[in-house]
Design an enzyme around this catalytic site. Structure first.
Site, PDB file in Angstrom:
ATOM      1  N   ASP A 197      41.925  41.095  40.862  1.00  0.00           N
ATOM      2  CA  ASP A 197      41.288  42.349  40.472  1.00  0.00           C
ATOM      3  C   ASP A 197      40.900  42.196  38.999  1.00  0.00           C
ATOM      4  OD1 ASP A 197      40.666  45.196  40.376  1.00  0.00           O
ATOM      5  OD2 ASP A 197      42.582  45.428  39.329  1.00  0.00           O
ATOM      6  N   ASP A 219      39.831  45.250  36.376  1.00  0.00           N
ATOM      7  CA  ASP A 219      40.322  46.323  35.511  1.00  0.00           C
ATOM      8  C   ASP A 219      41.826  46.512  35.698  1.00  0.00           C
ATOM      9  OD1 ASP A 219      37.723  47.439  34.409  1.00  0.00           O
ATOM     10  OD2 ASP A 219      37.347  47.617  36.550  1.00  0.00           O
ATOM     11  N   ASP A 235      46.709  45.483  40.026  1.00  0.00           N
ATOM     12  CA  ASP A 235      47.689  46.440  39.506  1.00  0.00           C
ATOM     13  C   ASP A 235      47.788  47.707  40.338  1.00  0.00           C
ATOM     14  OD1 ASP A 235      45.035  47.101  38.532  1.00  0.00           O
ATOM     15  OD2 ASP A 235      45.977  48.614  37.270  1.00  0.00           O
TER      16      ASP A 235
END
Length: 201
Positions: A9, A11, A160
């Site tokens: 991922d 961001d 996250d």
């Protein structure tokens, strides 16, 4: 199950974009006649998908392509700082002959701008505009596996957000939680938790 490749991922995992992306989106929304929104309002809408989708929702009407350009003008020159350890991890993976692959809910254009500003070069970049369904649908992880030429079960998707981990589950891949990210939730099930304050721990 052996992990052959990692998909990342962006961001909150590779880059700390919280100072720049929500601010750019908020300015674009206001410029397009939408309401005043803050960073928390923007982040709460990330699940919707690309910046274009988020802007249309917040402005409250369909946007023309020329109008969505407002966001990219606001983002131009913005820098998303790599989290500590990310550059070293990428260098180590590159030295091992491993592919560097990213699947992000952001548009591929925005992701390319931010990754370049951070000095990160990837082999495979899947943006939210490349899939018909946003996370937690597994579409992006599956597409990354296809681009890498391997089975999804041989991938670990590092992210996250709970949506990242659910996308990994849906794809039949392993989910690796980036505990340093701003959307990390320890209550969300993960195959492995990468803990600490850096991507290298």
């Amino acid at each position: 199950m052996t992990v052959k490749e990692l998909v990342w991922d962006m961001d909150g995992t590779l880059l700390d974009t919280t100072p720049v992306v929500p601010a750019a989106l908020a300015r674009a929304v206001r410029a397009l006649g939408g309401p005043g929104v803050d960073a928390d309002d923007i982040v709460a809408e990330y699940w919707r998908g690309t910046p274009e989708v988020i802007m249309e929702h917040l402005v409250g009407r369909p946007l023309m392509v020329t109008e969505t350009e407002v966001y990219y003008r606001e983002l131009e020159g913005a820098e998303g700082a790599p989290y500590p350890g990310v550059v070293d991890v990428f260098a180590a993976l590159r030295a091992q002959g491993r592919a560097l692959a990213v699947f992000t809910g952001a548009s591929s254009r925005a992701a390319g701008m931010l990754l370049r500003s951070a000095g990160l070069h990837v082999d495979v970049l899947i943006g939210g505009d490349h899939v018909s369904r946003p996370k937690p649908a597994p579409d992006g992880v599956l597409l990354a596996a296809k681009e890498l030429g391997i089975d999804p079960v041989d991938i670990a998707y590092v992210g996250d957000s709970p949506l990242d981990l659910r996308a990994a589950v849906g794809a039949g891949s392993r989910g690796a939680a980036a505990a340093w990210g701003h959307l990390y939730d320890q209550a969300e099930r993960a195959d492995v938790v990468l803990s600490g304050s850096s991507a290298g721990t």
